[in-house]
Design an enzyme around this catalytic site. Structure first.
Site, mmCIF file in Angstrom:
data_model
loop_
_atom_site.group_PDB
_atom_site.id
_atom_site.type_symbol
_atom_site.label_atom_id
_atom_site.label_comp_id
_atom_site.label_asym_id
_atom_site.label_seq_id
_atom_site.Cartn_x
_atom_site.Cartn_y
_atom_site.Cartn_z
ATOM 1 N N SER A 5 14.416 -12.400 22.559
ATOM 2 C CA SER A 5 14.093 -11.165 21.865
ATOM 3 C C SER A 5 13.923 -10.032 22.789
ATOM 4 O O SER A 5 13.233 -10.343 23.842
ATOM 5 C CB SER A 5 13.026 -11.400 21.024
ATOM 6 O OG SER A 5 12.449 -10.203 20.337
ATOM 7 N N TYR B 60 4.099 -13.909 19.706
ATOM 8 C CA TYR B 60 5.423 -14.105 19.460
ATOM 9 C C TYR B 60 6.231 -14.121 20.836
ATOM 10 O O TYR B 60 7.082 -14.666 21.231
ATOM 11 C CB TYR B 60 5.986 -13.195 18.427
ATOM 12 C CG TYR B 60 7.399 -13.151 18.049
ATOM 13 C CD1 TYR B 60 8.083 -14.405 17.949
ATOM 14 C CD2 TYR B 60 8.225 -11.946 18.066
ATOM 15 C CE1 TYR B 60 9.427 -14.047 17.830
ATOM 16 C CE2 TYR B 60 9.613 -11.795 17.965
ATOM 17 C CZ TYR B 60 10.431 -13.071 17.700
ATOM 18 O OH TYR B 60 11.472 -13.108 17.447
ATOM 19 N N LYS C 21 8.396 -16.319 23.485
ATOM 20 C CA LYS C 21 9.846 -16.244 23.842
ATOM 21 C C LYS C 21 9.872 -16.304 25.316
ATOM 22 O O LYS C 21 10.781 -17.023 26.128
ATOM 23 C CB LYS C 21 10.313 -14.799 23.299
ATOM 24 C CG LYS C 21 10.581 -14.652 22.017
ATOM 25 C CD LYS C 21 11.652 -15.735 21.287
ATOM 26 C CE LYS C 21 11.977 -15.557 19.824
ATOM 27 N NZ LYS C 21 12.885 -16.575 19.462
HETATM 28 C C1 UD1 Z 1 9.071 -5.746 15.774
HETATM 29 C C2 UD1 Z 1 8.167 -6.591 16.412
HETATM 30 C C3 UD1 Z 1 9.072 -7.151 17.780
HETATM 31 C C4 UD1 Z 1 10.340 -7.840 17.401
HETATM 32 C C5 UD1 Z 1 11.073 -6.318 16.797
HETATM 33 C C6 UD1 Z 1 12.497 -6.720 16.532
HETATM 34 C C7 UD1 Z 1 6.194 -6.138 15.531
HETATM 35 C C8 UD1 Z 1 4.750 -5.798 15.920
HETATM 36 N N1 UD1 Z 1 7.137 -6.061 16.493
HETATM 37 O O1 UD1 Z 1 9.138 -4.519 16.688
HETATM 38 O O2 UD1 Z 1 8.128 -8.161 18.023
HETATM 39 O O3 UD1 Z 1 11.084 -7.978 18.481
HETATM 40 O O4 UD1 Z 1 10.722 -6.058 15.663
HETATM 41 O O5 UD1 Z 1 12.845 -7.541 15.265
HETATM 42 O O6 UD1 Z 1 6.277 -6.540 14.330
HETATM 43 N N2 UD1 Z 1 7.956 1.537 11.140
HETATM 44 C C9 UD1 Z 1 7.515 2.416 10.284
HETATM 45 N N3 UD1 Z 1 7.066 1.871 9.037
HETATM 46 C C10 UD1 Z 1 7.049 0.555 8.897
HETATM 47 C C11 UD1 Z 1 7.516 -0.430 9.543
HETATM 48 C C12 UD1 Z 1 7.892 0.048 10.953
HETATM 49 O O7 UD1 Z 1 7.417 3.646 10.371
HETATM 50 O O8 UD1 Z 1 6.237 0.006 7.729
HETATM 51 C C13 UD1 Z 1 8.526 1.991 12.347
HETATM 52 C C14 UD1 Z 1 8.018 1.468 13.707
HETATM 53 O O9 UD1 Z 1 7.232 2.311 13.977
HETATM 54 C C15 UD1 Z 1 9.103 1.670 14.616
HETATM 55 C C16 UD1 Z 1 10.260 1.422 13.772
HETATM 56 O O10 UD1 Z 1 9.880 1.628 12.441
HETATM 57 O O11 UD1 Z 1 9.387 3.091 15.228
HETATM 58 C C17 UD1 Z 1 10.926 -0.106 13.836
HETATM 59 O O12 UD1 Z 1 9.737 -1.160 13.272
HETATM 60 P P1 UD1 Z 1 9.931 -2.588 13.369
HETATM 61 O O13 UD1 Z 1 10.919 -2.919 12.358
HETATM 62 O O14 UD1 Z 1 8.522 -3.140 13.356
HETATM 63 O O15 UD1 Z 1 10.323 -3.073 14.975
HETATM 64 P P2 UD1 Z 1 9.592 -2.912 16.240
HETATM 65 O O16 UD1 Z 1 8.564 -2.106 16.253
HETATM 66 O O17 UD1 Z 1 10.858 -2.701 17.142
#
Ligand code: UD1
Length: 323
Positions: A104, A128, A132
């Site tokens: 990942s 996690y 990896k």
């Molecule tokens: C997550 C994982 C990471 C994994 C990656 C790909 C966590 C902390 N990290 O990171 O280990 O490798 O996905 O699957 O879970 N966001 C919101 N509101 C929400 C959820 C997310 O605004 O309720 C925003 C976040 O700030 C970010 C974007 O959406 O900017 C994507 O978030 P998310 O789907 O959680 O992915 P990652 O942060 O990249």
């Protein structure tokens, strides 16, 4: 292919899509201990695979050495896609030394510089990510100790979307941590609003930017990796190699929400919030090491298929009572 992974999201989401592609296209056979898996997902994967789905699943726990030995004795494998604890010992003794490991982009931690290449420094920012990193290191060690091993480590970015059939998709238990499963639950009325984590980043609209990849393209990436390992005509020397899997396109949270609203016709109410330690941007460098993968799908299709799945399965594989 197997379970026992520490990452619930990959068990319930990425794995079924990769398994569906492998069973249907290269007649893969799946070993899974069904720990925290949905029997419905397995049934649906088998249906999607048609004729090849019939004999494609064995309930095997990787910790059960003799069951695993039996599995490998019954079927001659060319290669293994690995979603779980390392089983190199059994594989080698059955003459199978081709391995694809699902890693990942989380191994880059929160990168100081984007886009990321395969050479971006590695860092684990959560348990996690640490698992990896460790397993990648074990894979390198396996190759060093026996160069006959050919191993591809796939570091994927943010998988979203669902199988276009609407048959399999993402079904997290409890409150989703990730963006798109949360958005889909707001769209079907299970949650009142999406909390947007941060609107003051130095990005195009102030919200976090990520490299989203359609989960079907991600599954194709696994098949491309397997083919690369097993191609008898290939002159490429494969040792233990790393490939990033993403699109190289950065999309903000608000762009994602807008695209989903368009695909679903649903309004997604948003409120402001912050997630500690969140990254501003994370995406890959286009034209990196590359694996013969031209992502077919863009954000529009990712949202279309995510909504198709969510609207047909508002409670995932379960029911309102089981949630
Ligand atoms: C997550 C994982 C990471 C994994 C990656 C790909 C966590 C902390 N990290 O990171 O280990 O490798 O996905 O699957 O879970 N966001 C919101 N509101 C929400 C959820 C997310 O605004 O309720 C925003 C976040 O700030 C970010 C974007 O959406 O900017 C994507 O978030 P998310 O789907 O959680 O992915 P990652 O942060 O990249």
């Amino acid at each position: 292919m197997s379970n026992n992974s520490g990452d619930r999201r990959s068990r319930l989401y990425r794995k079924p899509h990769c398994v569906a592609a492998a069973v249907r296209r290269i007649h893969g056979v799946v070993a899974d201990n069904l720990d925290n898996s949905s029997a419905v997902a397995i049934k649906r994967v088998q249906e999607l695979a048609g004729e090849f789905g019939k004999n494609s699943f064995r309930q095997v726990d990787l910790r059960d050495r003799s069951a695993l030995e039996k599995f490998f004795s019954e079927i001659k494998f060319d290669a293994v896609i690995h979603f779980a604890g390392l089983k190199a010992v059994v594989m080698a003794s059955h003459g199978c030394k081709n391995l694809v490991f699902s890693s990942s982009a989380t191994v880059y931690g929160w990168p100081k510089e984007v886009p990321c290449t395969e050479e971006t420094p590695l860092a684990a920012v959560n348990p996690y990510g640490r698992t990896k990193l460790f397993i990648e290191e074990i894979c390198r060690g396996v190759h060093r100790s026996d160069p006959e091993w050919k191993i591809i480590l796939l570091r994927y970015f943010n998988p979203v979307g669902a199988h276009p059939s609407g048959h399999i998709g993402e079904d997290p238990r409890g409150i989703p941590n990730n963006l798109m499963p949360f958005v889909q639950q707001v769209a079907v009325g299970r949650r009142p609003a999406l909390t947007v984590f941060g609107n003051d980043y130095s990005t195009k609209d102030g919200t976090g930017v990520r490299d989203y990849i359609h989960v079907v393209d991600l599954a194709d990436g696994h098949i491309a990796a397997l083919r690369k390992l097993s191609d008898p005509n290939s002159t490429a020397v494969i040792g233990c190699e790393v490939y990033n899997l993403g699109t190289g396109k950065g999309t903000s949270v608000l762009e994602m929400v807008t695209a989903f609203e368009k695909a679903s016709g649903k309004k997604i109410p948003i409120v402001a919030g912050r997630r500690p330690g969140d990254a501003e941007s994370c995406m890959l460098q286009k034209g990196g090491a590359g694996i013969e993968l031209e992502g077919k799908y863009g954000i529009e299709e990712m949202c279309r298929d995510q909504w198709n799945w969510a609207s047909k399965n508002p409670y995932g594989y379960g029911s309102p009572e089981s949630n």
